[in-house]
Structures are given as structure tokens and as C-alpha cells.
Design a protein around this motif. Structure first.
Motif, short mmCIF file in Angstrom:
data_model
loop_
_atom_site.label_atom_id
_atom_site.label_comp_id
_atom_site.label_asym_id
_atom_site.label_seq_id
_atom_site.Cartn_x
_atom_site.Cartn_y
_atom_site.Cartn_z
N ASP A 1 0.85 -1.18 0.00
CA ASP A 1 0.00 0.00 0.00
C ASP A 1 0.89 1.24 0.00
O ASP A 1 2.12 1.15 -0.03
CB ASP A 1 -1.00 -0.02 1.17
N ARG A 2 0.26 2.39 0.05
CA ARG A 2 1.01 3.65 -0.07
C ARG A 2 2.00 3.83 1.08
O ARG A 2 3.14 4.27 0.87
CB ARG A 2 0.02 4.81 -0.12
N ALA A 3 1.58 3.49 2.29
CA ALA A 3 2.47 3.63 3.45
C ALA A 3 3.66 2.69 3.34
O ALA A 3 4.79 3.04 3.70
CB ALA A 3 1.70 3.37 4.75
N ASP A 4 3.40 1.47 2.84
CA ASP A 4 4.49 0.50 2.65
C ASP A 4 5.53 1.06 1.69
O ASP A 4 6.74 0.89 1.89
CB ASP A 4 3.95 -0.81 2.08
N LEU A 5 5.06 1.70 0.62
CA LEU A 5 5.99 2.26 -0.37
C LEU A 5 6.91 3.29 0.28
O LEU A 5 8.12 3.27 0.06
CB LEU A 5 5.23 2.87 -1.54
N THR B 1 14.96 9.60 -0.98
CA THR B 1 14.05 10.68 -0.62
C THR B 1 13.34 11.16 -1.87
O THR B 1 13.85 11.96 -2.64
CB THR B 1 14.83 11.85 0.02
N LEU B 2 12.16 10.61 -2.07
CA LEU B 2 11.33 10.98 -3.22
C LEU B 2 10.20 11.87 -2.71
O LEU B 2 9.62 11.59 -1.66
CB LEU B 2 10.75 9.73 -3.89
N GLU C 1 5.58 13.05 -6.14
CA GLU C 1 6.09 12.08 -7.11
C GLU C 1 5.74 10.66 -6.70
O GLU C 1 5.34 9.84 -7.54
CB GLU C 1 7.61 12.23 -7.25
N ALA C 2 5.89 10.34 -5.41
CA ALA C 2 5.56 9.00 -4.94
C ALA C 2 4.07 8.71 -5.14
O ALA C 2 3.70 7.61 -5.56
CB ALA C 2 5.94 8.86 -3.46
N SER C 3 3.24 9.69 -4.85
CA SER C 3 1.80 9.50 -5.02
C SER C 3 1.43 9.33 -6.48
O SER C 3 0.55 8.54 -6.84
CB SER C 3 1.03 10.68 -4.42
N THR C 4 2.12 10.08 -7.35
CA THR C 4 1.85 9.99 -8.79
C THR C 4 2.15 8.58 -9.30
O THR C 4 1.36 7.99 -10.05
CB THR C 4 2.70 11.01 -9.56
#
Length: 199
Positions: free
Chosen positions: A48-52, A62-63, A67-70
Motif C-alpha cells: 500500500d502507499r504507506a508501505d511504499l 528521498t522521493l 512524485e511518490a503518489s503519482t
């Protein structure tokens, strides 16, 4: 050159930024992310998003949040998770046609010519590799042991036998990590696999 071709400029830009952050660590930068994803997914093959965010932090990457959400939204299956394999595939650059052909030539030399199965035993691959001919070993920037481990680590996760796709993925990482052009990759392949010495 690092590249992505999702068709969405914002996604491509975010993936290229992540590529640059991972591969500045060398050819095994993406492999580190892959290991982290495998660990945190606990065998489920999806995060999931938190795992990423956790895995990126574990890798020292450090992204930006945007960008990570995209990237996550682009790969979301619709159930708020992304597949680990799909994420790695999206990040790994694609070899040019010439580079892919050169790697496939290596694979062809590894296969038994009388009994082509599309797979080569890992032991055979490792035995045929010549780490002493790695350009960075010859330049004194790494040891033969380091070069051998680079191949072993790059093929980590391959079950039993190596297929062409495994070698292509490894060399996509090598090209990105060392920023090689087609001629440099060709020289590396000839040296480390002894192509110039074939009869």
C-alpha cells in the motif's frame, strides 16, 4: 539514458526521478528496492502507499510526496495497492534494440546448442562469467569478488535456471547504474562472457 514511457508526462517524470535516485547507487539500486518490497509485502506481492514510503526510506531514497503518489496512483490496481513486480517493471529502464540484441547473443552462447530450452542452469551462468574482465575490475575500481557478487546479487530470486528475460533485466540495471552506452555495454559483454574468444 533513463527513461519511462507510461504515456503520462507526470508519471514519466516521477519515475525518471526515482530511477535517478536508485541507480545513482549503482546497478543494484533497484534490486535493493525489490528486496525491500518483497520483505514488507510479506509474500503478498503487493504494497500500500504507506508501505511504499517505508521501503523508499529503508533504501535511503528521498522521493517527493507528490512524485511518490503519482507513481502509486498510476499503478494502483483499484484496491489501494500496487503489485511489487509491476512497480519494479515500471521503474526498470528498457534496453535499446541494439543493447537487447547484444545481451540475447550472450544468452544464446550460454544455452546448449543441441538442446535449447530457453533456460540455463544458474551454476553454468556463474561458471562462464569472467569477473576479472569486468571494466571496473580492470580499472581497479572494484575487485573480482565484487564483480562476481554483482552478477549473483543481480540474479537473486531467479529460481533454478536463468532465462533471457533475467539476463536482460540484470543488464538493464547495469546500463542504468553505470550509465553505459551501446558500445560500452558491448565491450563489457565481450570481455566478461568471452565472446571474442569463441570459435
Amino acid at each position: 539514458t533513463l527513461a519511462s514511457s507510461s504515456g503520462d508526462p507526470a508519471v514519466d517524470a516521477a519515475i525518471q526521478q526515482l530511477q535517478a535516485l536508485l541507480y545513482k547507487r549503482g546497478p543494484l539500486g533497484l534490486k535493493g528496492l525489490e528486496r525491500g518490497l518483497d520483505h514488507i509485502s510479506r509474500g503478498a506481492g503487493a504494497v500500500d502507499r504507506a508501505d511504499l514510503d517505508t521501503v523508499l526510506g529503508f533504501c535511503g531514497v528521498t522521493l517527493g510526496e507528490e512524485e511518490a503518489s503519482t507513481i502509486f496512483r498510476a499503478l494502483d490496481r483499484g484496491d489501494a495497492v500496487v503489485g511489487c513486480a509491476e512497480l519494479v517493471q515500471a521503474i526498470r529502464p528498457t534496453l535499446s534494440g541494439a543493447m537487447e540484441a547484444a545481451v540475447r547473443e550472450v544468452f544464446d552462447t550460454l544455452e546448449d546448442p543441441t538442446f535449447k530450452t530457453g533456460a540455463v542452469e544458474m551454476e553454468e551462468v556463474l561458471a562462464r562469467y569472467r569477473p576479472g574482465r569486468h571494466p571496473r575490475v580492470m580499472e581497479g575500481q572494484m575487485t573480482e569478488g565484487d564483480a562476481a557478487r554483482e552478477l549473483e546479487d543481480g540474479l537473486e530470486g531467479v529460481q533454478g535456471a536463468v532465462m533471457a528475460k533475467d539476463l536482460l533485466a540484470f543488464y538493464a540495471d547495469v546500463v542504468a547504474g553505470y550509465q553505459l552506452d551501446a558500445n560500452q555495454l558491448s565491450d563489457m559483454l565481450r570481455g566478461t562472457w568471452g565472446l571474442s574468444g569463441r570459435n
